[in-house]
Structures are given as C-alpha cells and as structure tokens.
Enzyme design. Structure first.
Site, mmCIF file in Angstrom:
data_model
loop_
_atom_site.group_PDB
_atom_site.id
_atom_site.type_symbol
_atom_site.label_atom_id
_atom_site.label_comp_id
_atom_site.label_asym_id
_atom_site.label_seq_id
_atom_site.Cartn_x
_atom_site.Cartn_y
_atom_site.Cartn_z
ATOM 1 N N GLY A 10 1.560 1.997 -8.184
ATOM 2 C CA GLY A 10 2.148 1.156 -9.221
ATOM 3 C C GLY A 10 1.267 0.973 -10.445
ATOM 4 N N GLY A 28 -2.315 2.042 -5.617
ATOM 5 C CA GLY A 28 -2.356 2.380 -7.035
ATOM 6 C C GLY A 28 -1.171 3.169 -7.524
ATOM 7 N N ALA A 41 0.856 -1.184 0.000
ATOM 8 C CA ALA A 41 0.000 0.000 0.000
ATOM 9 C C ALA A 41 0.891 1.232 0.000
ATOM 10 C CB ALA A 41 -0.921 0.008 1.224
ATOM 11 N N GLU A 87 -5.860 -5.023 -8.643
ATOM 12 C CA GLU A 87 -5.628 -5.281 -7.224
ATOM 13 C C GLU A 87 -6.942 -5.324 -6.455
ATOM 14 O OE1 GLU A 87 -1.189 -3.277 -6.670
ATOM 15 O OE2 GLU A 87 -2.973 -2.067 -6.372
#
Length: 276
Positions: A129, A127, A115, A135
């Site tokens: 990444g 998010g 996270a 996810e």
C-alpha cells in the site's frame, strides 16, 4: 494493501485439490478481512490505550471497528496514530482522536496492521500500500504489533515469490540505488528483478506512467523474486545499509501474533504455532 500472491501460498509443495481451489475461489475475502480486523480490536484494544492504526484494505476494518466501539461508548479515552494520510482521513471520518508520534512521549500500547505475506516465523512483507516507512516507524514504537490477514497471505515457502518486496528509496540517484540493490548477494541468490513503482502508490500494479510518490516524497522499488529468501533478516540488513534506501518492506521479528481469517474461521498464529 491489496491481496497479493496466489491462493496456494500456504501450501508447501503440492497443489490444492480441485475442490479446495474451487472453495477458495468462492470465499468472500472482504468478509474474512473484516473478521480479522474486528477480532484484533476486540482482543487487543482497551480503553485508555494509545493505538497505532495500519494502512490497507484489511487494516481499514480495524479502523472501522475502533470507530464503532468509540461511538458506542464501549471504548473510551483512546489516542490513535495513523500510518498514512489515507488512514488519517479514514480515522477522522470515524471520529477517532488522533495524535502523531511526536505528540507521545511513551510507546504505543499496540499497533494493528495488515501484511502482504506472512511466513511461519511471523516475518512479514509489507508495503504493498506504499506506507511501509510510516508503518515501520509506528510499529517499532509499539509495545505490541498485531498482524491481521486472510489466509491467502500465509506462505509456507517463505518470503519473496508470493508478493514483491517493496523498498522505499530517495529520488536522487534512484537508478544507481536500484542497481546496487539488484547486486546484493542474497537478492541475487533469490533471482531478483527490481521494478520501479509507477501510477498509484497504494498498489504495485502498473496502472500509470508517472513514478509513484510516497507520503514522504520518495520512490518505491518492488523486488520481484523467483525464489524465497534464504534468510529474510540477512536481506533486511543488506538493504538498510544501501545508501539511498530509506526503508524496506521486510518486517522481521516485529509481530507478536497474526490473526488469520480463513473460510473455516479465525485463528491466532504465533511463532511456529497456531491456536484458535
């Protein structure tokens, strides 16, 4: 996901003393992430399970650990679902048996993922990444979702200022969608500035001119906030009801626990309490 926010995120209102700041600067963050990733697999993954594999720099260590334990024979008969193309490639290289959500009629036993920010109620920003949609799909289809982070991701002040909130949107009418997002009441109250992600989709740094494209062919808007969200769940509801928003990076009420690696050791954080 790359480490975001300042090294003071977990401090409420006062700066850390100089000695504490210097200590944090000397911390080997990669080693801490490895500790968290390995601990999650060791504590929560058993032979015969169906396991979701997260995306990002911390989740990569969980994938690494699963591969190690399968190779040694300590784990057997696993089936794993990756949350991104990057994780899929990593898992294949590690010899991990993979499936898709469509292949499995039952829920996954556990998903392990990182996270970008964690608050005291285990609400998350994810998010960074670029894989937030997959996810969230995998994590909401799991009996248990375990978060793995280093201590820099813990934010006592709440969600928002420490790391921008990613929102995946459709390319069609994206500027219109961004304007509607910016006008949402809870985001206005937090001092929002929406920024279209460009360059590499797997981070929110401005490292290119081209609009970043997710694995799903969509764009990402990173919401930079001046103040913490007063009610993350309310903001999540506002965002998901915007036509043109595919998914957002607020993961509220999904995590069962967070494994937090700090210079002082690894601990397990549960809602409003912490244990070693």
């Amino acid at each position: 996901t790359s480490r975001g926010g300042s090294e003071h995120d977990f401090c409420a209102s006062i700066a850390a003393p100089r000695s504490a700041r210097e200590s944090m600067e000397q911390v080997d963050w990669s080693a801490l992430k490895r500790q968290a990733g390995y601990r999650a697999v060791d504590d929560y993954v058993r032979s015969g399970m169906k396991v979701g594999l997260g995306t990002g720099s911390t989740a990569a260590f969980a994938v690494e650990r699963v591969g190690q334990k399968l190779a040694s024979g300590e784990l057997k008969d696993l089936v794993c679902v990756p949350t991104s193309e990057r994780t899929k490639c990593m898992a294949e290289e590690a010899g991990i048996p993979l499936a898709t959500l469509d292949d499995l009629e039952e829920l996954l036993d556990v998903t392990i993922d990182g996270a970008d920010t964690v608050d005291s109620a285990l609400n998350l920003v994810k998010g960074g990444g670029g894989a937030l949609l997959r996810e969230k799909m995998v994590e909401t289809r799991s009996h248990q979702f375990i978060v793995i982070v280093d201590e820099s991701k813990i934010s006592a002040e709440g969600l928002g200022p420490a790391f921008p909130i990613p929102v995946e949107i459709l390319p069609f009418g994206y500027l219109s969608t961004m304007r509607i997002i910016q006008a949402l009441p809870s985001l206005q109250a937090a001092g929002v500035t929406p920024v279209l992600r460009r360059g590499n989709v797997s981070n929110n740094r401005e490292d290119g001119d081209e609009i970043a494209i997710t694995d799903n062919g969509n764009y990402i808007v990173d919401l930079r906030l001046e103040r913490p969200l007063a009610d993350p769940q309310a903001t999540a509801e506002e965002l998901i009801h915007v036509v043109g928003v595919v998914e957002h990076g607020l993961f509220c009420g999904l995590a069962a626990a967070a494994i937090v690696a700090a210079a002082s050791g690894v601990s397990v954080m549960e809602k409003d309490k912490k244990k070693q």
